[in-house]
Scaffold this motif. Structure first.
Motif: not given
Length: 489
Positions: A380-382, A384-385, A418-419, A427
């Protein structure tokens, strides 16, 4: 080397480490040279080391002892493990190898014959006694390679010879002690002679060469890494300023998380959420407590285990931190977050580890985990970051010459992408300001790296944006310092 990496599946840096630590014999034509040739024996030994670590659970020291005792003969080691008789030929390879002429020795060591002659006259290299030609035993190659590398590090020839003499004194003492041990055990003089000859060969290759060039190489690498890694470990890297906390209402979110735990004290997700928020605010001891409580409610909760390890490390409890993150990787081997956090904790542990060999091994393991995590997909994106920022930070503090440094900068560049325009909710981030905080960290490390490689304009731009996001954070303070130094140039 490239073919050995491909066939064995072992990373190039790990193979070089095994060579330095005496787990593998030197290749033909000398390790580290373009002409180095690796044999089927090297491939078999790499496979054997992997099996002894994974199946037998042996430490690298124990494996080294077995391999050296068996003269790097994989068949003999396997025979000893299975209880079968060892092969008849027990002589180490170096004892049966052909001697070198001065010309051959210079060619294999990539030096001049004058350098060979100079070290011979200083007593570092010994010619074969009674030989009409100027020929040298095969062990001379590793000794000469060590001497040349030490010269490149700035030591003069007299100092190199002094180090070699000290190393040989250690070797002589070891050989004498072993002679007594074997004689007492067997009462057979031929057995003693064979054992001492075998050990003396290893002393020549390992004590002289490893205590010389390879330890110097480890010292050089750690001298570059340690100050930056120590700074990384000591910084309050997860702590936003009070101004940032007030701006994004993180104190309100903390109170909400506490109420959730009070209402659902047995919910492992609520417990971990509180622990993660406390981690982000820099309350490491309290964060570790709630992560531990979450893990108690759900013992196979890999996410709780990896966050527990990170909080323990930031609180200064490195050994429990390593164990927690290792447990997380065992529970979720395909999680890039778990592997990355394990790599971060190992890197922090390497900085605090005493002893060059141990610190180097821990650092190699840290890099291996970080690199391995790059091969895994993000669920998931969380994640990933969180993974990109943690992995990027730890790799970016390494020397610019290493591929890992470039990988770290790539991760941080991806964080910026991404940010760039996304809000936290877009995100998949739970806490307000998370995207801004991740961006601030990426900007700082990228800005410093840009300045170090000479791209001052880009570095200044990134550091200025870092200050804009949280003007009174620790990163803003250090960004001010970098910008001030640029103005003084």
């Amino acid at each position: 080397m490239s073919q050995l990496v491909r066939l064995s599946g072992v990373h190039r840096q790990t193979i070089h480490y095994y060579l330095r630590e005496g787990l593998l014999p030197p290749p033909a034509d000398g390790a580290g040279t373009r002409n180095a040739r690796y044999s089927d024996r090297h491939l078999a030994l790499l496979q054997l080391v992997r099996r002894l670590r994974s199946e037998e659970g042996l430490s690298l020291d124990a494996i080294r002892h077995r391999l050296q005792s068996a003269a790097y003969d994989p068949q003999r080691v396997q025979a000893e493990l299975s209880g079968r008789p060892a092969p008849a030929d027990l002589a180490p390879r170096s004892l049966s190898a052909e001697p070198f002429s001065a010309t051959e020795l210079a060619s294999r060591a990539n030096c001049t014959e004058d350098e060979v002659k100079a070290f011979t006259e200083l007593g570092l290299l010994a010619r074969i006694a009674g030989d009409l030609e100027e020929r040298y035993e095969p062990e001379a190659l590793s000794v000469l390679g060590a001497a040349l590398e030490l010269k490149q590090l700035g030591l003069d020839e007299a100092h190199v010879v002094h180090l070699a003499q000290l190393s040989r004194e250690i070797g002589k003492a070891e050989v004498a002690a072993l002679s007594v041990e074997v004689l007492t055990a067997s009462g057979s003089r031929p057995s003693v002679d064979h054992y001492v000859r075998e050990r003396f060969s290893r002393v020549g290759e390992l004590v002289v060469a490893l205590r010389g060039s390879e330890v110097a190489a480890a010292l050089r690498a750690l001298s570059e890494v340690a100050p930056r890694a120590r700074s990384f470990a000591a910084d309050a890297i997860y702590v936003p300023s009070p101004l940032f906390i007030e701006r994004y209402g993180l104190d309100t979110e903390l109170e909400h998380a506490r109420r959730q735990v009070a209402a659902q004290p047995e919910d492992p997700v609520a417990l971990l959420t509180l622990g993660r928020l406390l981690l982000g605010l820099g309350h490491y001891d309290e964060a570790a407590r709630w992560c531990q409580e979450s893990l108690k409610r759900r013992p196979r909760f890999a996410e709780a285990a990896c966050y527990l390890g990170l909080t323990q490390a930031l609180a200064g409890r490195l050994l429990p931190a390593v164990a927690s993150c290792r447990r997380a990787v065992e529970l979720a081997p395909e999680s890039p977050r778990c592997r990355t956090f394990y790599g971060v904790v190992l890197a922090m542990h390497a900085v605090a580890t005493t002893g060059l060999a141990n610190a180097t091994e821990v650092l190699q393991s840290a890099l291996a985990e970080a690199v391995q995590s790059r091969k895994l997909p993000f669920p998931d994106e969380r994640e990933e970051l969180e993974t990109l920022i943690a992995r990027g930070r730890v790799l970016a503090v390494l020397p610019r010459e290493l591929d890992a440094h470039r990988m770290g900068l790539e991760d941080l560049q991806q964080v910026l992408e991404l940010t760039r325009h996304a809000h936290d909710g877009e995100r998949g981030l739970e806490f307000s300001g998370s995207a801004a905080l991740y961006r601030l960290h990426a900007l700082f490390y990228l800005g410093v790296a840009a300045i170090e490689r000479g791209d001052v304009a880009l570095g200044r731009e990134w550091l200025q944006e870092c200050i804009t996001i949280d003007p009174v954070s620790i990163f803003a303070k250090r960004a001010y310092e970098h910008l001030s130094s640029l103005m003084r140039r």
